[in-house]
Scaffold this motif. Sequence first.
Motif, PDB file in Angstrom:
ATOM      1  N   LEU A  40       0.782  -1.435   0.222  1.00  0.00           N
ATOM      2  CA  LEU A  40      -0.153   0.034  -0.288  1.00  0.00           C
ATOM      3  C   LEU A  40       0.362   1.293   0.011  1.00  0.00           C
ATOM      4  O   LEU A  40       0.417   2.036  -0.663  1.00  0.00           O
ATOM      5  CB  LEU A  40      -1.108  -0.533   1.536  1.00  0.00           C
ATOM      6  CG  LEU A  40      -1.989   0.756   1.667  1.00  0.00           C
ATOM      7  CD1 LEU A  40      -2.667   0.833   0.230  1.00  0.00           C
ATOM      8  CD2 LEU A  40      -2.774   1.153   2.534  1.00  0.00           C
ATOM      9  N   ALA A  41       1.942   1.270   0.889  1.00  0.00           N
ATOM     10  CA  ALA A  41       2.404   2.952   0.140  1.00  0.00           C
ATOM     11  C   ALA A  41       3.809   2.857  -0.761  1.00  0.00           C
ATOM     12  O   ALA A  41       3.185   3.536  -0.956  1.00  0.00           O
ATOM     13  CB  ALA A  41       3.849   2.186   1.754  1.00  0.00           C
ATOM     14  N   LEU A  42       3.816   1.412  -0.787  1.00  0.00           N
ATOM     15  CA  LEU A  42       4.721   1.739  -2.173  1.00  0.00           C
ATOM     16  C   LEU A  42       3.437   2.400  -3.322  1.00  0.00           C
ATOM     17  O   LEU A  42       4.044   2.787  -4.058  1.00  0.00           O
ATOM     18  CB  LEU A  42       4.765   0.439  -2.705  1.00  0.00           C
ATOM     19  CG  LEU A  42       5.499  -0.197  -4.263  1.00  0.00           C
ATOM     20  CD1 LEU A  42       6.891   0.865  -4.352  1.00  0.00           C
ATOM     21  CD2 LEU A  42       6.447  -1.151  -4.747  1.00  0.00           C
ATOM     22  N   LYS A  43       2.709   1.837  -3.437  1.00  0.00           N
ATOM     23  CA  LYS A  43       1.172   2.179  -4.463  1.00  0.00           C
ATOM     24  C   LYS A  43       1.502   3.714  -3.912  1.00  0.00           C
ATOM     25  O   LYS A  43       0.929   4.772  -4.767  1.00  0.00           O
ATOM     26  CB  LYS A  43      -0.192   1.925  -4.120  1.00  0.00           C
ATOM     27  CG  LYS A  43      -1.045   1.783  -5.354  1.00  0.00           C
ATOM     28  CD  LYS A  43      -2.096   1.070  -4.843  1.00  0.00           C
ATOM     29  CE  LYS A  43      -3.807   1.143  -5.212  1.00  0.00           C
ATOM     30  NZ  LYS A  43      -4.250   2.816  -5.093  1.00  0.00           N
ATOM     31  N   ASN A  44       1.263   3.930  -3.200  1.00  0.00           N
ATOM     32  CA  ASN A  44       0.393   5.821  -2.467  1.00  0.00           C
ATOM     33  C   ASN A  44       2.010   6.211  -3.406  1.00  0.00           C
ATOM     34  O   ASN A  44       1.561   7.760  -3.324  1.00  0.00           O
ATOM     35  CB  ASN A  44       0.542   6.150  -1.086  1.00  0.00           C
ATOM     36  CG  ASN A  44      -0.685   5.260  -0.963  1.00  0.00           C
ATOM     37  OD1 ASN A  44      -1.488   4.929  -1.244  1.00  0.00           O
ATOM     38  ND2 ASN A  44      -0.639   4.591   0.868  1.00  0.00           N
ATOM     39  N   LYS A  50       2.964  10.220  -9.687  1.00  0.00           N
ATOM     40  CA  LYS A  50       2.564  10.195 -11.094  1.00  0.00           C
ATOM     41  C   LYS A  50       1.443  11.370 -11.250  1.00  0.00           C
ATOM     42  O   LYS A  50       1.411  12.173 -11.886  1.00  0.00           O
ATOM     43  CB  LYS A  50       1.573   8.680 -11.335  1.00  0.00           C
ATOM     44  CG  LYS A  50       1.143   8.435 -12.640  1.00  0.00           C
ATOM     45  CD  LYS A  50      -0.402   7.427 -12.722  1.00  0.00           C
ATOM     46  CE  LYS A  50       0.444   6.456 -13.048  1.00  0.00           C
ATOM     47  NZ  LYS A  50      -0.262   5.353 -13.002  1.00  0.00           N
ATOM     48  N   ARG A  51       0.543  12.023 -10.173  1.00  0.00           N
ATOM     49  CA  ARG A  51      -0.155  13.239 -10.407  1.00  0.00           C
ATOM     50  C   ARG A  51       1.205  13.723 -10.388  1.00  0.00           C
ATOM     51  O   ARG A  51       0.847  14.868 -10.595  1.00  0.00           O
ATOM     52  CB  ARG A  51      -0.781  13.264  -8.463  1.00  0.00           C
ATOM     53  CG  ARG A  51      -1.617  12.110  -8.154  1.00  0.00           C
ATOM     54  CD  ARG A  51      -1.857  12.803  -6.899  1.00  0.00           C
ATOM     55  NE  ARG A  51      -2.161  12.553  -6.010  1.00  0.00           N
ATOM     56  CZ  ARG A  51      -1.618  11.849  -5.559  1.00  0.00           C
ATOM     57  NH1 ARG A  51      -2.328  11.003  -5.348  1.00  0.00           N
ATOM     58  NH2 ARG A  51      -1.053  11.437  -3.649  1.00  0.00           N
ATOM     59  N   ARG A  52       2.430  13.966  -9.151  1.00  0.00           N
ATOM     60  CA  ARG A  52       3.502  15.283  -9.498  1.00  0.00           C
ATOM     61  C   ARG A  52       3.889  15.333 -11.276  1.00  0.00           C
ATOM     62  O   ARG A  52       4.322  16.933 -11.335  1.00  0.00           O
ATOM     63  CB  ARG A  52       4.856  14.977  -8.324  1.00  0.00           C
ATOM     64  CG  ARG A  52       5.500  16.059  -8.306  1.00  0.00           C
ATOM     65  CD  ARG A  52       6.555  15.716  -6.940  1.00  0.00           C
ATOM     66  NE  ARG A  52       5.981  15.539  -6.024  1.00  0.00           N
ATOM     67  CZ  ARG A  52       6.526  14.242  -5.888  1.00  0.00           C
ATOM     68  NH1 ARG A  52       7.644  13.313  -5.839  1.00  0.00           N
ATOM     69  NH2 ARG A  52       5.874  13.512  -4.525  1.00  0.00           N
ATOM     70  N   LYS A  53       4.154  14.612 -11.432  1.00  0.00           N
ATOM     71  CA  LYS A  53       4.529  14.027 -12.992  1.00  0.00           C
ATOM     72  C   LYS A  53       3.085  14.987 -14.189  1.00  0.00           C
ATOM     73  O   LYS A  53       3.032  15.594 -14.624  1.00  0.00           O
ATOM     74  CB  LYS A  53       4.600  12.649 -13.145  1.00  0.00           C
ATOM     75  CG  LYS A  53       5.482  12.952 -14.523  1.00  0.00           C
ATOM     76  CD  LYS A  53       5.350  11.335 -15.158  1.00  0.00           C
ATOM     77  CE  LYS A  53       6.465  11.258 -16.415  1.00  0.00           C
ATOM     78  NZ  LYS A  53       6.411  10.000 -17.050  1.00  0.00           N
ATOM     79  N   ASP A  54       2.410  14.407 -13.608  1.00  0.00           N
ATOM     80  CA  ASP A  54       1.233  14.810 -14.243  1.00  0.00           C
ATOM     81  C   ASP A  54       1.325  16.508 -14.562  1.00  0.00           C
ATOM     82  O   ASP A  54       0.341  17.639 -15.348  1.00  0.00           O
ATOM     83  CB  ASP A  54      -0.705  14.623 -14.271  1.00  0.00           C
ATOM     84  CG  ASP A  54      -0.046  13.395 -14.772  1.00  0.00           C
ATOM     85  OD1 ASP A  54       0.464  12.468 -15.433  1.00  0.00           O
ATOM     86  OD2 ASP A  54      -1.293  12.341 -14.197  1.00  0.00           O
TER      87      ASP A  54
END
Length: 70
Positions: A40-44, A50-54
């Motif tokens: 779960l930590a890795l997914k977060n 991904k959000r930062r890159k977008d």
Amino acid sequence: MRFYEFATTKPRKPRKPNKPLTPEQSVVAAKRRQVDTAKLALKNVKDAQKRRKDAERARRISYAGTLQKG
């Protein structure tokens, strides 16, 4: 007909109490919880990257659009 005959949900069965785990079972259960927490930590972290890159991509696009207009 009675009102309870129209009910759409089934009545819940009473929960059985869980027996205490053996020491070996508790070790295995703890390791499984650790693995689940790590996944779960890795997914977060990946989602945050991904959000930062977008957001960076959107910022660059909007900045490039203002440069072309001027």
